[in-house]
Design a protein around this motif. Structure first.
Motif, PDB file in Angstrom:
ATOM      1  N   LEU A   1       0.838  -1.206   0.000  1.00 63.96           N
ATOM      2  CA  LEU A   1       0.000   0.000   0.000  1.00 63.96           C
ATOM      3  C   LEU A   1       0.864   1.245   0.000  1.00 63.96           C
ATOM      4  O   LEU A   1       1.952   1.262   0.576  1.00 63.96           O
ATOM      5  CB  LEU A   1      -0.894   0.017   1.242  1.00 63.96           C
ATOM      6  N   PHE A   2       0.392   2.275  -0.663  1.00 69.86           N
ATOM      7  CA  PHE A   2       1.075   3.566  -0.570  1.00 69.86           C
ATOM      8  C   PHE A   2       0.066   4.687  -0.748  1.00 69.86           C
ATOM      9  O   PHE A   2      -1.067   4.456  -1.172  1.00 69.86           O
ATOM     10  CB  PHE A   2       2.225   3.680  -1.576  1.00 69.86           C
ATOM     11  N   LEU A   3       0.486   5.887  -0.382  1.00 69.74           N
ATOM     12  CA  LEU A   3      -0.418   7.032  -0.455  1.00 69.74           C
ATOM     13  C   LEU A   3       0.048   8.023  -1.513  1.00 69.74           C
ATOM     14  O   LEU A   3       1.243   8.261  -1.663  1.00 69.74           O
ATOM     15  CB  LEU A   3      -0.484   7.746   0.901  1.00 69.74           C
ATOM     16  N   LEU A   4      -0.916   8.557  -2.239  1.00 76.23           N
ATOM     17  CA  LEU A   4      -0.662   9.702  -3.106  1.00 76.23           C
ATOM     18  C   LEU A   4      -1.298  10.905  -2.433  1.00 76.23           C
ATOM     19  O   LEU A   4      -2.196  10.757  -1.600  1.00 76.23           O
ATOM     20  CB  LEU A   4      -1.274   9.475  -4.495  1.00 76.23           C
TER      21      LEU A   4
ATOM     22  N   GLU B   1      -4.864  15.959   0.421  1.00 69.87           N
ATOM     23  CA  GLU B   1      -5.666  14.778   0.758  1.00 69.87           C
ATOM     24  C   GLU B   1      -4.855  13.535   0.430  1.00 69.87           C
ATOM     25  O   GLU B   1      -4.308  13.404  -0.672  1.00 69.87           O
ATOM     26  CB  GLU B   1      -6.979  14.752  -0.026  1.00 69.87           C
ATOM     27  N   ALA B   2      -4.761  12.633   1.390  1.00 69.50           N
ATOM     28  CA  ALA B   2      -4.065  11.366   1.186  1.00 69.50           C
ATOM     29  C   ALA B   2      -5.013  10.392   0.494  1.00 69.50           C
ATOM     30  O   ALA B   2      -6.130  10.175   0.958  1.00 69.50           O
ATOM     31  CB  ALA B   2      -3.626  10.795   2.532  1.00 69.50           C
ATOM     32  N   LEU B   3      -4.574   9.854  -0.626  1.00 67.42           N
ATOM     33  CA  LEU B   3      -5.417   8.918  -1.376  1.00 67.42           C
ATOM     34  C   LEU B   3      -4.677   7.591  -1.541  1.00 67.42           C
ATOM     35  O   LEU B   3      -3.545   7.538  -2.017  1.00 67.42           O
ATOM     36  CB  LEU B   3      -5.802   9.527  -2.729  1.00 67.42           C
ATOM     37  N   LEU B   4      -5.339   6.549  -1.115  1.00 67.08           N
ATOM     38  CA  LEU B   4      -4.728   5.229  -1.006  1.00 67.08           C
ATOM     39  C   LEU B   4      -4.580   4.542  -2.361  1.00 67.08           C
ATOM     40  O   LEU B   4      -5.469   4.635  -3.214  1.00 67.08           O
ATOM     41  CB  LEU B   4      -5.608   4.382  -0.085  1.00 67.08           C
ATOM     42  N   ARG B   5      -3.466   3.858  -2.543  1.00 71.12           N
ATOM     43  CA  ARG B   5      -3.252   3.009  -3.719  1.00 71.12           C
ATOM     44  C   ARG B   5      -2.673   1.676  -3.256  1.00 71.12           C
ATOM     45  O   ARG B   5      -1.968   1.607  -2.261  1.00 71.12           O
ATOM     46  CB  ARG B   5      -2.273   3.665  -4.706  1.00 71.12           C
ATOM     47  N   TRP B   6      -2.961   0.638  -4.040  1.00 73.11           N
ATOM     48  CA  TRP B   6      -2.438  -0.703  -3.736  1.00 73.11           C
ATOM     49  C   TRP B   6      -1.631  -1.188  -4.925  1.00 73.11           C
ATOM     50  O   TRP B   6      -2.194  -1.386  -6.002  1.00 73.11           O
ATOM     51  CB  TRP B   6      -3.610  -1.638  -3.446  1.00 73.11           C
TER      52      TRP B   6
ATOM     53  N   GLN C   1       4.149  11.314   7.264  1.00 70.63           N
ATOM     54  CA  GLN C   1       4.608  12.154   6.168  1.00 70.63           C
ATOM     55  C   GLN C   1       4.300  13.627   6.449  1.00 70.63           C
ATOM     56  O   GLN C   1       5.153  14.480   6.248  1.00 70.63           O
ATOM     57  CB  GLN C   1       3.976  11.686   4.857  1.00 70.63           C
ATOM     58  N   ALA C   2       3.093  13.887   6.927  1.00 71.66           N
ATOM     59  CA  ALA C   2       2.692  15.285   7.171  1.00 71.66           C
ATOM     60  C   ALA C   2       3.591  15.955   8.216  1.00 71.66           C
ATOM     61  O   ALA C   2       3.818  17.160   8.162  1.00 71.66           O
ATOM     62  CB  ALA C   2       1.234  15.355   7.608  1.00 71.66           C
TER      63      ALA C   2
ATOM     64  N   GLU D   1      -0.445  12.661  -6.389  1.00 68.94           N
ATOM     65  CA  GLU D   1       0.923  12.317  -6.768  1.00 68.94           C
ATOM     66  C   GLU D   1       1.726  11.941  -5.552  1.00 68.94           C
ATOM     67  O   GLU D   1       1.382  12.311  -4.433  1.00 68.94           O
ATOM     68  CB  GLU D   1       1.608  13.525  -7.406  1.00 68.94           C
ATOM     69  N   THR D   2       2.843  11.271  -5.799  1.00 75.32           N
ATOM     70  CA  THR D   2       3.787  11.090  -4.705  1.00 75.32           C
ATOM     71  C   THR D   2       4.320  12.479  -4.416  1.00 75.32           C
ATOM     72  O   THR D   2       4.628  13.242  -5.326  1.00 75.32           O
ATOM     73  CB  THR D   2       4.952  10.168  -5.109  1.00 75.32           C
ATOM     74  N   ILE D   3       4.369  12.789  -3.164  1.00 75.15           N
ATOM     75  CA  ILE D   3       4.669  14.160  -2.799  1.00 75.15           C
ATOM     76  C   ILE D   3       6.165  14.440  -2.888  1.00 75.15           C
ATOM     77  O   ILE D   3       6.968  13.576  -2.601  1.00 75.15           O
ATOM     78  CB  ILE D   3       4.112  14.431  -1.394  1.00 75.15           C
ATOM     79  N   PRO D   4       6.537  15.632  -3.355  1.00 74.22           N
ATOM     80  CA  PRO D   4       7.951  15.979  -3.352  1.00 74.22           C
ATOM     81  C   PRO D   4       8.412  16.203  -1.921  1.00 74.22           C
ATOM     82  O   PRO D   4       7.911  17.091  -1.255  1.00 74.22           O
ATOM     83  CB  PRO D   4       7.995  17.288  -4.155  1.00 74.22           C
ATOM     84  N   PHE D   5       9.323  15.367  -1.433  1.00 73.54           N
ATOM     85  CA  PHE D   5       9.763  15.472  -0.039  1.00 73.54           C
ATOM     86  C   PHE D   5      11.081  16.162   0.089  1.00 73.54           C
ATOM     87  O   PHE D   5      11.945  15.968  -0.725  1.00 73.54           O
ATOM     88  CB  PHE D   5       9.867  14.082   0.587  1.00 73.54           C
ATOM     89  N   PRO D   6      11.342  16.880   1.132  1.00 76.78           N
ATOM     90  CA  PRO D   6      10.288  17.336   2.020  1.00 76.78           C
ATOM     91  C   PRO D   6       9.650  18.607   1.479  1.00 76.78           C
ATOM     92  O   PRO D   6      10.265  19.328   0.729  1.00 76.78           O
ATOM     93  CB  PRO D   6      11.051  17.646   3.301  1.00 76.78           C
TER      94      PRO D   6
END
Ligand code: C2E
Ligand code: MG
Ligand code: MG
Ligand code: MG
Length: 287
Positions: A40-43, A59-64, A101-102, A261-266
């Motif tokens: 699982l990961f979050l976009l 908004e965190a949106l779940l992906r599998w 992450q937040a 999207e995968t967030i640009p960190f940080p």
């Protein structure tokens, strides 16, 4: 002839159903292991200021990432996860991951997490939220929980109790998909919501269905008079944005401002947003 044809059809239909059930069972089984397998990961999709389009949160949106089917959207597996009960484990993971992450972002940005009915009716949600906040030292006012209003259909004492307990942790509550269910107005009054998010189907219908515009306007008026922040989601075009701008929505969300999207960190505390090189962006990013 008709009879044999009919029978053949029924057999084919049985096989189809049988396969559906089997696919569903397999999905449920695989889901149970998905958290542990790290599949699982979050976009993250930006939610922006209605006037300035500055990002206010994500908004965190779940992906599998399924080993054989590839990346799956929650539309495909959330119902199965709710039925099998694995949503509780998954939801706990989502809360922990989103808060983790937040905690590394600019502390003016909030993170919104979707919470499903089954989680809301379960006994552990308040505990999971509290743990996710504390173990990541995330200030509760930076966490928002989005609740689709279909889970609030009945006036249930346990739902009210859960929402009150979440509120007293200091998190914000958002009614998601406003306009798609029943008795939303009374739910807005009955439960301690801070925000209401107008369903994207109304934006999609702008310009075609005059009723959609009326619903958006009345939801904005209602939200404002109840002292709630109003978000409009599903803005895809400049035209839609222009159609909304006269109505002063507090916040906007949609592909026009950013896809999940995968967030640009940080997202640095120094306001300097570091962009991930294009080459590092995963090709599997799903809308
Ligand atoms: P939602 O909470 O209403 O999330 C918004 C959905 O609309 C997302 O779909 C998002 O990608 C999509 N979207 C955003 N902007 C636009 C736009 O401009 N145009 C269009 N056509 N679509 C847009 P997604 O990520 O497939 O999620 C679907 C639903 O799955 C979510 O609806 C939410 O109810 C649920 N969901 C997502 N993540 C989670 C989770 O971690 N836990 C639970 N329980 N449910 C989740
Ligand atoms: Mg949502
Ligand atoms: Mg939804
Ligand atoms: Mg929605």
């Amino acid at each position: 002839r008709a009879k044999s044809l009919g029978k053949g059809r029924i057999c084919a239909f049985d096989r189809f159903l049988d396969q559906q059930v089997r696919t569903r069972r397999r999905l449920e089984e695989e889901l149970r292991g998905a958290v542990e397998a790290g599949e699982l990961f979050l976009l993250y999709q930006p939610i922006v200021d209605g006037a300035t389009a500055e990002t206010r949160g994500y908004e965190a949106l779940l992906r599998w990432r399924h080993p054989t089917y590839g990346v799956l959207s929650p539309a495909v597996f959330i119902a199965a996860a709710e039925e099998s009960g694995s949503i509780v484990e998954i939801g706990k993971w989502v809360l922990g991951e989103a808060c983790r992450q937040a905690a590394s972002w600019n502390n003016r940005l909030f993170v919104a997490v979707n919470v499903s009915t089954r989680q809301l009716l379960g006994v552990d949600l308040v505990d999971h939220v509290d743990t996710a906040l504390k173990s990541n030292r995330l200030s509760p006012d930076r966490l928002e929980l989005e609740i689709t209003e279909t889970s609030l259909l009945e006036d249930r004492a346990d739902v009210a109790g859960c929402l009150e307990a979440l509120k007293s942790l200091g998190v914000n509550l958002v009614m998601d998909d406003y306009g798609t269910g029943y008795s939303q107005m009374s739910n807005l009054r009955r439960y301690p919501f801070d925000k209401v998010k107008i369903d994207r189907s109304f934006v999609a219908a702008l310009g075609e269905d005059p009723v959609a515009e009326i619903i958006i306007e009345s939801a904005l008026a209602l939200g404002k008079s109840l002292g709630l922040t109003v978000v409009v989601e599903g803005i895809e075009t400049e035209e839609q944005r222009a159609q909304l701008s006269g109505k002063s929505p507090d916040l906007l969300q949609g592909f026009l401002f950013g896809r999940p999207e995968t967030i640009p960190f940080p997202i640095a505390s120094s306001q300097n947003v570091i962009h991930l090189p294009q080459a590092l962006k995963p090709a599997f990013t799903l809308a």
